[in-house]
Every structure is written in C-alpha cells, then in structure tokens.
Design an enzyme around this catalytic site. Sequence first.
Site, PDB file in Angstrom:
ATOM      1  N   HIS A 162       0.684  -1.631   0.085  1.00 20.62           N
ATOM      2  CA  HIS A 162      -0.128  -0.286  -0.049  1.00 20.62           C
ATOM      3  C   HIS A 162       1.051   1.710   0.387  1.00 20.62           C
ATOM      4  O   HIS A 162       2.236   1.301   0.646  1.00 20.62           O
ATOM      5  CB  HIS A 162      -0.708   0.313   1.243  1.00 20.62           C
ATOM      6  CG  HIS A 162      -1.840   1.178   1.156  1.00 20.62           C
ATOM      7  ND1 HIS A 162      -2.841   1.076   0.344  1.00 20.62           N
ATOM      8  CD2 HIS A 162      -1.554   2.177   2.011  1.00 20.62           C
ATOM      9  CE1 HIS A 162      -3.505   2.557   0.879  1.00 20.62           C
ATOM     10  NE2 HIS A 162      -2.925   3.032   1.643  1.00 20.62           N
ATOM     11  N   ARG A 179     -16.317  11.954   6.908  1.00 20.79           N
ATOM     12  CA  ARG A 179     -15.099  13.015   7.095  1.00 20.79           C
ATOM     13  C   ARG A 179     -14.746  14.198   5.922  1.00 20.79           C
ATOM     14  O   ARG A 179     -14.379  15.018   6.132  1.00 20.79           O
ATOM     15  CB  ARG A 179     -14.018  12.028   7.537  1.00 20.79           C
ATOM     16  CG  ARG A 179     -13.372  10.676   8.079  1.00 20.79           C
ATOM     17  CD  ARG A 179     -12.708   9.636   7.991  1.00 20.79           C
ATOM     18  NE  ARG A 179     -11.637  10.602   8.279  1.00 20.79           N
ATOM     19  CZ  ARG A 179     -10.193   9.964   8.250  1.00 20.79           C
ATOM     20  NH1 ARG A 179     -10.445   8.283   7.060  1.00 20.79           N
ATOM     21  NH2 ARG A 179      -9.401  10.437   7.312  1.00 20.79           N
ATOM     22  N   SER A 229      -9.216   3.586   7.825  1.00 24.47           N
ATOM     23  CA  SER A 229      -9.803   3.261   7.497  1.00 24.47           C
ATOM     24  C   SER A 229      -8.337   2.542   6.229  1.00 24.47           C
ATOM     25  O   SER A 229      -8.669   2.071   5.569  1.00 24.47           O
ATOM     26  CB  SER A 229      -9.494   4.843   6.853  1.00 24.47           C
ATOM     27  OG  SER A 229      -9.579   5.187   5.657  1.00 24.47           O
ATOM     28  N   LYS A 263      -9.139  -1.356   5.278  1.00 26.03           N
ATOM     29  CA  LYS A 263      -9.424  -2.006   3.527  1.00 26.03           C
ATOM     30  C   LYS A 263      -8.396  -3.464   3.599  1.00 26.03           C
ATOM     31  O   LYS A 263      -8.862  -4.435   2.650  1.00 26.03           O
ATOM     32  CB  LYS A 263      -9.266  -1.383   2.946  1.00 26.03           C
ATOM     33  CG  LYS A 263     -10.642  -0.520   2.402  1.00 26.03           C
ATOM     34  CD  LYS A 263     -10.941   1.118   1.861  1.00 26.03           C
ATOM     35  CE  LYS A 263      -9.397   1.866   2.499  1.00 26.03           C
ATOM     36  NZ  LYS A 263      -9.649   3.659   2.071  1.00 26.03           N
TER      37      LYS A 263
HETATM   38  N1  URA Z   1      -6.672   6.813   2.642  1.00 28.33           N
HETATM   39  C1  URA Z   1      -7.806   6.097   2.910  1.00 28.33           C
HETATM   40  O1  URA Z   1      -7.992   4.915   2.274  1.00 28.33           O
HETATM   41  N2  URA Z   1      -8.258   6.173   3.865  1.00 28.33           N
HETATM   42  C2  URA Z   1      -7.696   7.295   4.664  1.00 28.33           C
HETATM   43  O2  URA Z   1      -8.544   8.315   5.672  1.00 28.33           O
HETATM   44  C3  URA Z   1      -6.771   8.411   4.224  1.00 28.33           C
HETATM   45  C4  URA Z   1      -6.759   7.788   2.612  1.00 28.33           C
END
Ligand code: URA
Length: 427
Positions: free
Chosen positions: A82, A168, A183, A187
């Site tokens: 990531h 947000r 966040s 994922k």
């Molecule tokens: N990328 C994300 O997936 N979430 C965030 O809060 C910031 C960047």
Amino acid sequence: MNMLEFIQTRRDGGRHSEEDIKAFVAALTKAELPDYQVSAWLMAAFFQPLSLDETTWLTQAMAASGETLDLTGLPKPWVDKHSTGGVGDKTTIVLLPLLAACGLTMVKMSGRGLGITGGTVDKLESIPGFRTDLSPDEMIAQARRIGIAWTGQTPNLAPADKILYALRDATATVENIPLIVSSILSKKIAGGADVIELDVKCGSGAFMKDLKTAKALAQSLSEVAKRCGKEVHAVVTDMDQPLGRTVGNALEIVEAIEVLKGEKGRFRDLCVDLARRTLTITGKDPRLAGELLDNGKAFAKFKEWVEAQGGDPVIADDPSRLPVAPVIQEVLWQGDSGYAARVDAGAVGLAVVRLGGGRESKADRIDPSVGVEVRIEVGEPIKQGQPVFRVHAASETAAQEAAISLESAIKVSPQPVEMRPLVLAEF
Ligand code: URA
C-alpha cells in the site's frame, strides 16, 4: 447503542470499550445512525484522538463490516502493498508482477486518484480493455492462475469505512492519524493478505507534507497492523520530487513497462528497494528483485496479468497503442545555470490535474493521454535553455498554461546539491 454517551465519552477524552466500538460500527453499517451524530463523534475523535487499542478495535470492526476475501488454498505468503499516494507513483504496476514472478501471491485493491496524487485504477484503465472490477471469485481464480489478485475498490469491502470516509471528507476530519490508520488498514485486512508492505509518501507531492507526521503515520500503521496479526513493514519515502520521469496515466504505464524491461533510474531503485524488503520479510532471496527485472521474468508476468484482466497485452511490446495526446511541448529552462535544488512534485502534480490527467472532484473525468515528462532530477546540473519538462496536452492552450506553471516548479542552486535519499525512515 447509546450514541449520545459514545459522543460524550470521546468529547471528554474518555476511553471506548471494544464492545462500544463494535456496536458503533454495526449501527453505522446498518445506516441506523444520523449523520449529525456520527459527524459530532468524528470531530470529537479529531480533537481527542483514539488510543492504539481503540484504533485497533475500530480497524477490526470496519474490516469485518462487509465481505472479506478468503484466500485459503492459495500459495503463501499472501502479500499486499500500500502506498499513501504521490505524484508519479506507479510502483504497484511494477511490484505486483515483479513479486508475483518471485513466487508471492499478490493481493491488492487500488483506488482512483483524487487531487494531485494519481490512482492505480486510472493508470491501468488507460490500457485498452483492462478490467478494474473483478469479483472476489474472479480475483481468487486469477491469483491461483498467475499469482496476482488485483481489482479497483469494491463497495462491499469494509463498507463502514466508505460511510465514515464520506462523512470525514464533508466535516474536515480526514487529517487525523487514528482515523487514517483504521481507514487504510480495514480495507487491507478485509483484502485477506497476511503480509503488508506500507509505503508512506512524504513531501509536497503527498498527503503527508512533513517528515514528523509521515513518521507518526507509518509508525501507527505498523503498530496497529501488528496488533491485528499482520506481518508489516512500513517505510517513509521521498515525495518531494515526482517519482520517476513521468506523471500522467498512460505515460506512467509506459514508464512502468520500461522498468519491467530493465530500465534503470530512481523509480526502479525504489521498486527494487521495496521488493527486497518484502522478499526479506517473507523469507525469500532479496536478490531476486533486481534479477527478475533484468531477465524478463517480471515483464512476462506483467503481460500475463494484462491479458488475464482483459487488457490488450500487445501494449507491453508496443506502448504506442496506449492513448497519445495530440499536443507535445518542450519546456526549456529559462533561469540561471547551476544545480537542480528542487523539482516540486506538488507543482507538477497540479499541472497534470489542470491538463485533465487528475480529478479536482470525484465526479471529474480524466484524460488518460495527458501528463508531464520530467527531464531533470534534484542534484543534476542544469543549463539555461535545456529541456526540463515535456508536456503532453489536449490543446495548444492547455500545453502553454502547463508550461508556464511548471517553470516555477524548479529551484536552482549555484552550488552542487545532494540528492534526497529515497527512503527517509522505516518501521
Ligand atoms: N486513504 C484512505 O484509504 N483513508 C484515509 O483516511 C486516508 C487515505
């Protein structure tokens, strides 16, 4: 759940229990909470940041709020990488085939670009026919066949994050480390990988502009991922100058292909560095990273990947089949000769957005053909009159406007300048 008490606890700097956080996420996912209460909690969490325990519980609850990818039966290790995103960041397009060719099962969901940081989905969509919407079953079948499961974002993975992120965005509560960590990691965890390589970008072309905050984010991502049982490695890398020599969707695909065919340079150096780290933590020989770029195996895996996702694999050998902009304009350096002290990634990213290669709002359509070739790096000598950028634009006017804005992206020093290191910190 009692949402009023939940907000009060946060507002007063108290601690949430794991059960409270689970109940909050469950109610959020079932759309049982009014936006005004969730927004109030978000603002309270912005000023009274969640502890590491609370962040871990929120991450786990959000990860479990929808579908999760079950990779059972696929060869281990299952690896995700990531990046927090940056200008010219096309590392996924090189690392996925490279590490899959090294025998790892690569599992990744990527997003679209917003603002100056481009998105892998947009880049790959510039390949004719390339599918960015694989179902979980298709991902697993593809991973079994070629070692790469990749798709664009699906609404069913971590839906609680989708709801929370939209609020947000609308309540100025994005820039908060525990909320960012939960966040991102929710994922990743729903994606099923057990090893995560995290690249936190730092500089004018990234979300995190200064080293202190980038380090704090990397450290927190690393700590929470470990608490969630994942093997992680996090690095903070330079994003003060654009990564590599292209910014723009189809242009970046061409550059990634060249690196997969063995081209050398700063972008390849970062890919090799990240790949070596991933190979080391998964117990493989880190020397494979450079070898497979040089011997064509990573490139062959890229072609396999493009074909598997419905794309035209001929683009790998003939990139001129990718979208091409009608206008190409050289930008010559008008200032004094010396050494390049700054090539501002933020300014280049903004020029590409204005050319139509990025989005200012989520609904914007992008033009895959436009972008900027960056022909100077920090530390290199620079002479008056030398070409420093090549603009690819949809019209003469757009090219001219980009050329003018790009002039201020470069700063020159009369004395030699040291290159910034690629990796600024690791956790
Ligand atoms: N990328 C994300 O997936 N979430 C965030 O809060 C910031 C960047």
